[in-house]
Design a protein around this motif. Structure first.
Motif, PDB file in Angstrom:
ATOM      1  N   VAL A  14      35.514  43.594  44.955  1.00 38.37           N
ATOM      2  CA  VAL A  14      35.483  42.515  43.965  1.00 38.37           C
ATOM      3  C   VAL A  14      34.465  42.836  42.875  1.00 38.37           C
ATOM      4  N   LEU A  15      33.267  43.274  43.273  1.00 40.20           N
ATOM      5  CA  LEU A  15      32.242  43.602  42.278  1.00 40.20           C
ATOM      6  C   LEU A  15      32.665  44.782  41.413  1.00 40.20           C
ATOM      7  N   THR A  16      33.261  45.790  42.028  1.00 41.32           N
ATOM      8  CA  THR A  16      33.728  46.942  41.250  1.00 41.32           C
ATOM      9  C   THR A  16      34.792  46.515  40.252  1.00 41.32           C
ATOM     10  N   SER A  17      35.732  45.689  40.704  1.00 47.39           N
ATOM     11  CA  SER A  17      36.799  45.216  39.814  1.00 47.39           C
ATOM     12  C   SER A  17      36.238  44.404  38.659  1.00 47.39           C
ATOM     13  N   ALA A  18      35.315  43.497  38.975  1.00 43.20           N
ATOM     14  CA  ALA A  18      34.711  42.676  37.922  1.00 43.20           C
ATOM     15  C   ALA A  18      33.929  43.537  36.940  1.00 43.20           C
ATOM     16  N   ALA A  19      33.232  44.547  37.445  1.00 44.47           N
ATOM     17  CA  ALA A  19      32.446  45.428  36.583  1.00 44.47           C
ATOM     18  C   ALA A  19      33.352  46.237  35.656  1.00 44.47           C
ATOM     19  N   VAL A  20      34.447  46.752  36.185  1.00 43.00           N
ATOM     20  CA  VAL A  20      35.370  47.547  35.368  1.00 43.00           C
ATOM     21  C   VAL A  20      36.016  46.668  34.297  1.00 43.00           C
ATOM     22  N   ARG A  21      36.434  45.472  34.685  1.00 45.31           N
ATOM     23  CA  ARG A  21      37.043  44.570  33.701  1.00 45.31           C
ATOM     24  C   ARG A  21      36.052  44.193  32.607  1.00 45.31           C
ATOM     25  N   ALA A  22      34.823  43.863  33.008  1.00 45.98           N
ATOM     26  CA  ALA A  22      33.807  43.499  32.017  1.00 45.98           C
ATOM     27  C   ALA A  22      33.469  44.692  31.132  1.00 45.98           C
ATOM     28  N   GLY A  23      33.421  45.888  31.737  1.00 42.88           N
ATOM     29  CA  GLY A  23      33.125  47.086  30.967  1.00 42.88           C
ATOM     30  C   GLY A  23      34.192  47.366  29.930  1.00 42.88           C
ATOM     31  N   TYR A  24      35.450  47.260  30.335  1.00 39.74           N
ATOM     32  CA  TYR A  24      36.528  47.477  29.374  1.00 39.74           C
ATOM     33  C   TYR A  24      36.465  46.428  28.262  1.00 39.74           C
ATOM     34  N   ALA A  25      36.232  45.170  28.646  1.00 39.22           N
ATOM     35  CA  ALA A  25      36.148  44.107  27.647  1.00 39.22           C
ATOM     36  C   ALA A  25      35.027  44.391  26.641  1.00 39.22           C
ATOM     37  N   HIS A  26      33.922  44.931  27.127  1.00 37.55           N
ATOM     38  CA  HIS A  26      32.800  45.245  26.231  1.00 37.55           C
ATOM     39  C   HIS A  26      33.207  46.307  25.207  1.00 37.55           C
TER      40      HIS A  26
END
Length: 389
Positions: A14-26
């Motif tokens: 879950v944390l990895t998924s959230a981090a990747v999504r937030a990173g792409y959004a950034h």
């Protein structure tokens, strides 16, 4: 309270998924109006997993944390996991490690619910690899024979990019079917000065261009080059970073439109089908070359029920193989426990190393875990046994 290993593993995903999504959004916060909202939403996901007083609790803090290894953001969750070393952002870009390791641990954070970000997030950022594969090949599976399925998949791995007309002609010759995995225009960050692109010498997908540096986004392919200073004189040429890098490919002209329009498979298909397919086909072709010594090999039997069926009939021997290319042994082992494979032998590329092989063997005592080179040795040993009979 001590969490069970299964719960900890889910929290890591879950944390990895959230981090990747937030990173792409950034990376696209200026182009996509909803990107900043996505970072805020993923901050909430991170806070719910880390708990009160732990981890980043504002979008700004989350973005700052994504420039450091995930293990620093949540030490308890990533303890003992190689995913803790994943850094999502490198400046204002996604790091190459996201493509090499982060994509393996993606889960659907709002499964069954409304996820507005799916309208603009790439599928690899929110969809697990098996679902990407299923969606990509859903059309060709319907009514296709096993041979047609294998031919199509082989084509996609061997031809992940090229000119539109050329791809269509090659596809017709190789597969003879109308339906095809979707190809899209080569993205701007994989084109040099709007005029040229280079295929990775390992996977053949267009390499990322960062000013004068050209590299495959899958770092384990070790394809890193620099554009030579005399690039202004005609077609640009590459120079290898060092001696460990494969021989540099020639530049290919980039066409925006017309019958030669430059296309490639989508990033999700590249990461979850082409990357793994390179290792599968490499092993298949090495084994197929032993056909004159009595070795029989079948690729993706039963429409990919498993990856390879290898036989040495004269020795009465066979091996069923699933090739897996994961960065984190714990994540791979968890997936195989949740969905036991049809094959009893798991094979990993040699570049994943003996350490990962040994870790997987310990985590999966009911399965045999081998490197690609060890499979070849085992098959050749059976050939020698058959010759002595």
């Amino acid at each position: 309270m001590t969490l069970s290993s299964d719960v900890l593993q889910y929290h890591r995903r879950v944390l990895t998924s959230a981090a990747v999504r937030a990173g792409y959004a950034h990376t696209c916060r200026f182009e996509v109006p909803a990107a900043r909202r996505e970072i805020a939403r993923m901050t909430g996901v991170v806070m719910s997993v880390c708990g009160p007083g732990k981890g980043p609790n504002t979008p700004t803090m989350l973005v700052e944390a994504l420039h450091r290894p995930l293990g620093q953001m949540a030490p308890d969750v990533f303890a003992g996991s190689t995913m803790g070393s994943l850094t999502v952002l490198d400046g204002d870009e996604l790091s190459d490690d996201v493509y090499a390791e982060g994509c393996d641990d993606i889960v659907e954070l709002l499964s069954g619910g409304v996820d507005p970000a799916r309208r603009w997030l790439p599928t690899w950022a929110w969809m697990h690899g098996e679902l990407v594969e299923r969606e990509a090949f859903q059309q060709i599976n319907e009514g296709a024979s096993g041979e047609e399925y294998a031919a199509h998949r082989y084509f996609v791995v061997k031809q992940p990019a090229g000119g539109e007309r050329q791809l269509a002609e090659l596809f017709s010759q190789a597969v003879g079917m109308r339906k095809s995995v979707r190809y899209v225009p080569i993205p701007a960050d994989q084109v040099f000065r709007g005029k040229f692109w280079w295929p990775c010498p390992v996977c053949q997908w267009p390499m990322h261009v960062d000013r004068s540096e050209v590299r495959c986004r899958f770092p384990l392919h070790h394809a890193v080059y620099f554009v030579r200073a005399d690039a202004a004189k005609g077609r640009p040429r590459l120079q290898r970073r060092d001696g460990s890098v494969p021989r540099h490919p020639a530049a290919r002209p980039f066409y925006r439109e017309g019958p030669k329009r430059s296309l490639c498979v989508e990033t999700a298909v590249w990461r979850h089908i082409v990357i793994s397919g390179v290792s599968e086909i490499h092993l298949f072709e090495r084994l197929e070359a032993l056909g004159n010594k009595g070795v029989e090999v079948e690729l993706w039997p039963g429409k990919d029920r498993y990856d390879l069926l290898v036989r040495v009939p004269a020795a009465g021997w066979e091996m069923r193989i699933d090739v897996k290319d994961y960065g984190c042994a714990v994540s791979l082992a968890g997936q195989l426990r949740r969905k036991p494979p049809a094959a009893r032998t798991i094979v990993i590329p040699d570049y994943r190393g003996e350490a990962q092989r040994d870790e997987l063997a310990e985590l999966l005592p009911n399965l045999t875990v081998l490197l690609v080179s060890e499979v070849l040795k085992a098959v050749k040993a059976e050939v020698r046994k058959a010759g002595r009979r």
